[in-house]
Design an enzyme around this catalytic site. Structure first.
Site, PDB file in Angstrom:
ATOM      1  N   LYS A 104     -75.729 -31.400  41.840  1.00 31.99           N
ATOM      2  CA  LYS A 104     -77.031 -30.729  41.816  1.00 31.99           C
ATOM      3  C   LYS A 104     -77.688 -30.891  43.159  1.00 31.99           C
ATOM      4  O   LYS A 104     -77.741 -32.003  43.701  1.00 31.99           O
ATOM      5  CB  LYS A 104     -77.919 -31.369  40.719  1.00 31.99           C
ATOM      6  N   GLN A 125     -78.973 -36.778  48.371  1.00 34.13           N
ATOM      7  CA  GLN A 125     -79.222 -36.188  47.049  1.00 34.13           C
ATOM      8  C   GLN A 125     -78.625 -37.034  45.919  1.00 34.13           C
ATOM      9  O   GLN A 125     -79.187 -37.110  44.838  1.00 34.13           O
ATOM     10  CB  GLN A 125     -78.626 -34.764  47.020  1.00 34.13           C
ATOM     11  N   LYS A 128     -81.219 -39.745  45.297  1.00 39.95           N
ATOM     12  CA  LYS A 128     -82.455 -39.130  44.807  1.00 39.95           C
ATOM     13  C   LYS A 128     -82.293 -38.707  43.350  1.00 39.95           C
ATOM     14  O   LYS A 128     -83.131 -39.009  42.495  1.00 39.95           O
ATOM     15  CB  LYS A 128     -82.764 -37.900  45.672  1.00 39.95           C
ATOM     16  N   LYS A 140     -75.029 -30.346  47.834  1.00 40.36           N
ATOM     17  CA  LYS A 140     -75.931 -29.585  48.705  1.00 40.36           C
ATOM     18  C   LYS A 140     -75.142 -28.457  49.343  1.00 40.36           C
ATOM     19  O   LYS A 140     -73.930 -28.564  49.502  1.00 40.36           O
ATOM     20  CB  LYS A 140     -76.466 -30.489  49.817  1.00 40.36           C
ATOM     21  N   GLY A 179     -83.002 -24.045  45.559  1.00 36.79           N
ATOM     22  CA  GLY A 179     -83.523 -23.724  46.884  1.00 36.79           C
ATOM     23  C   GLY A 179     -83.658 -24.940  47.785  1.00 36.79           C
ATOM     24  O   GLY A 179     -83.518 -26.087  47.357  1.00 36.79           O
ATOM     25  N   ASP A 180     -83.907 -24.655  49.037  1.00 43.41           N
ATOM     26  CA  ASP A 180     -84.255 -25.660  50.048  1.00 43.41           C
ATOM     27  C   ASP A 180     -84.871 -24.834  51.187  1.00 43.41           C
ATOM     28  O   ASP A 180     -85.306 -23.702  50.942  1.00 43.41           O
ATOM     29  CB  ASP A 180     -83.002 -26.437  50.498  1.00 43.41           C
ATOM     30  N   THR A 224     -92.081 -30.208  43.854  1.00 41.60           N
ATOM     31  CA  THR A 224     -91.781 -31.148  44.949  1.00 41.60           C
ATOM     32  C   THR A 224     -93.075 -31.646  45.584  1.00 41.60           C
ATOM     33  O   THR A 224     -93.273 -32.852  45.785  1.00 41.60           O
ATOM     34  CB  THR A 224     -90.862 -30.502  46.007  1.00 41.60           C
ATOM     35  N   ASN A 255     -92.823 -24.207  50.709  1.00 39.93           N
ATOM     36  CA  ASN A 255     -93.064 -24.544  49.303  1.00 39.93           C
ATOM     37  C   ASN A 255     -93.513 -25.993  49.091  1.00 39.93           C
ATOM     38  O   ASN A 255     -94.459 -26.258  48.352  1.00 39.93           O
ATOM     39  CB  ASN A 255     -91.771 -24.238  48.518  1.00 39.93           C
ATOM     40  N   SER A 392     -86.024 -29.334  38.395  1.00 35.68           N
ATOM     41  CA  SER A 392     -84.818 -28.503  38.287  1.00 35.68           C
ATOM     42  C   SER A 392     -83.981 -28.967  37.086  1.00 35.68           C
ATOM     43  O   SER A 392     -83.436 -28.151  36.342  1.00 35.68           O
ATOM     44  CB  SER A 392     -83.961 -28.622  39.549  1.00 35.68           C
TER      45      SER A 392
HETATM   46  N1  GLU Z   1     -83.779 -28.896  47.767  1.00 37.46           N
HETATM   47  C1  GLU Z   1     -84.497 -29.760  46.909  1.00 37.46           C
HETATM   48  C2  GLU Z   1     -84.180 -31.194  47.252  1.00 37.46           C
HETATM   49  O1  GLU Z   1     -83.984 -31.499  48.395  1.00 37.46           O
HETATM   50  C3  GLU Z   1     -84.356 -29.397  45.436  1.00 37.46           C
HETATM   51  C4  GLU Z   1     -82.970 -29.409  44.901  1.00 37.46           C
HETATM   52  C5  GLU Z   1     -82.840 -28.878  43.468  1.00 37.46           C
HETATM   53  O2  GLU Z   1     -83.839 -28.495  42.868  1.00 37.46           O
HETATM   54  O3  GLU Z   1     -81.706 -28.872  42.990  1.00 37.46           O
HETATM   55  O4  GLU Z   1     -84.167 -32.079  46.436  1.00 37.46           O
END
Ligand code: GLU
Length: 460
Positions: A104, A125, A128, A140, A179-180, A224, A255, A392
């Site tokens: 994810k 990630q 996190k 990612k 997204g990112d 976020t 965002n 998410s």
């Molecule tokens: N890009 C965001 C992050 O850095 C969200 C990732 C997601 O929602 O999967 O965590």
């Protein structure tokens, strides 16, 4: 007879040697990927106390396994621009770790994207996502495509081509992109449409950050930014302080930044500055968020345009100067390494009390040292910005149940998740001998859940 002290010293030496050895391997295996080295270094150093206390992780060589992605996919993205010219970009998906759930993580479209950037983001990630307490692994993706100045048609053609290759590697139980930077609701919509055409089925849970009309979650857009502010609020509370009456600087105007500003304002703060990749605005009366939202979310214009509508405000070319504006709370929400040692020192000299990272790895390792040494409350990215990916995961839950929660329900869950992340980071930092150091706390708490899952699943 060997004393307890001597045993501890020996363990400490072994742990440090182990971490250094694996770090050398990372550098040798991934030359020129400086951001990836930086992310690895921060995490590795934090884990030394864990390896001292629990040497079985060393016996399992858990670190070398974790830092090697399960899979790295790199692919060609050909597309045709508005002049009829064929363009080629490079796409990536790093499927880093699936021990606790499907991969994810977001997708970034930015010219700076390369394997090293996606690997640093993917590695972060893992930890996190683990901190959220939800069942999501780490991944990612992205492309070195620059969305700036492109027409809607170009964005659609590029994004469809990107998904035409990516679709074969993803799925609601396999890998769930979102997204990112450079990827928002418009791009997710195009990606989802293309995935659905190719797959021939409505698999809502394959992407998150979807529009509300086709499986998106309320509060995902805000998550976020709101989450970062909820996290900082917890840090402040522990020192008997709050956002009320504070002066806040938030970098970025995408965002994350917009909704960090919104929540900070709701909590009684005055936000005086924000930025984009060209420069920053300073409005001593407090930024008018409606103008920023319209300029950025609707008109897709530069932040510079703000001053034409608000004559009291000033615009400065270049981004780093934003950290010289005196503030109580700094929320870096733009991009990696936007606060270096010099910027951190200026923030400290100006009396900053808290820094909450909304972007991924926005502070350099030297900048983090400056904050920690000066007892600034510091919320590291993988904890402070985990609210986005957490919601998410809640979007995935709603998709599986084929129902949707109200804004307040999702927001309340987000708030709880951020409080829990904060508590878990504090607890891990205490337990492993670094009270108050949330960098160490976040890395350890995130690590333990994934490491233990990996170990019980065999040598994976
Ligand atoms: N890009 C965001 C992050 O850095 C969200 C990732 C997601 O929602 O999967 O965590």
């Amino acid at each position: 007879m060997t004393t307890l002290h001597e045993v501890k010293d020996a363990n400490s030496k072994i742990a440090k040697e182990y971490v250094n050895e694996v770090f050398e391997t990372v550098i040798a295996r991934n030359p020129f990927e400086s951001e990836f080295h930086q992310a690895a270094k921060e995490i590795f150093d934090s884990l030394i106390p864990v390896f001292i206390k629990h040497p079985h992780y060393i016996d399992q060589n858990i670190l070398e396994r974790m830092v090697e992605p399960e899979r790295v996919i790199s692919f060609r993205v050909p597309w045709i621009d508005d002049q009829g010219k064929v363009q080629v970009n490079r796409g990536f998906r790093v499927q880093f770790n699936s021990a606790i759930g499907p991969y994810k993580g977001g997708v970034r479209f930015h010219p700076s994207v390369n394997a090293g950037i996606i690997k640093f983001l993917g590695f972060e990630q893992i930890f996190k996502n683990s901190l959220t307490g939800l069942p999501i692994g780490g991944g990612k993706g992205g492309a070195d495509f620059d969305p700036k100045g492109k027409s809607d048609g170009e964005i659609m053609r590029f994004t469809q081509s990107f998904m035409t290759e990516l679709y074969r590697y993803i799925g609601p139980d396999i890998d769930v992109p979102a997204g990112d930077i450079g990827v928002g609701a418009r791009e997710i919509g195009f990606m989802y449409g293309q995935y659905k055409r190719i797959r021939g089925g409505f698999e809502a849970g394959v992407l998150t950050g979807k529009g509300l009309g086709y499986g998106g979650s309320l509060a995902r857009t805000e998550a976020t930014g709101y989450g970062t502010v909820y996290f900082v609020e917890e840090m402040l509370k522990d020192r008997g302080q709050s956002f009320k009456g504070s002066t806040v600087v938030v970098s970025g105007s995408g965002n994350v930044s917009i909704y960090a500003m919104e929540k900070a304002m709701q909590l009684g703060a005055k936000v005086v500055a924000c930025s984009d990749s060209n420069g920053y605005i300073y409005d001593q009366n407090g930024i008018n968020l409606d103008t920023v939202k319209r300029l950025k979310e609707v008109e897709r214009k530069r932040i510079k345009e703000y001053v034409a509508e608000h004559p009291g405000a000033l615009y400065f070319e270049g981004c780093s100067g934003i950290w010289s504006i005196p503030c109580d709370i700094a929320l870096p929400c733009a991009t990696q390494n936007e606060i270096d040692e010099a910027a951190a020192k200026i923030l400290v000299a100006n009396g900053v009390i808290a820094v909450g990272e909304g972007a991924n790895m926005p502070s350099t390792l030297d900048a983090i040292d400056v904050f920690l040494k000066n007892k600034v409350l510091f919320g590291p990215a993988k904890a402070a910005n985990a609210g986005g990916v957490a919601v998410s995961a809640l979007e995935m839950s709603q998709n599986s149940m084929r129902l949707s929660w109200t804004f307040d329900e999702v927001d309340a869950k987000l708030h709880k998740i951020m409080e829990n992340i904060y508590r878990n980071c504090v607890k891990a930092a205490d337990e492993y001998g670094h009270p108050g150091n949330l960098v160490v706390g976040a890395n350890i708490a995130g690590f333990l859940r994934v490491a233990d899952a990996m170990i019980v699943q065999g040598v994976i």
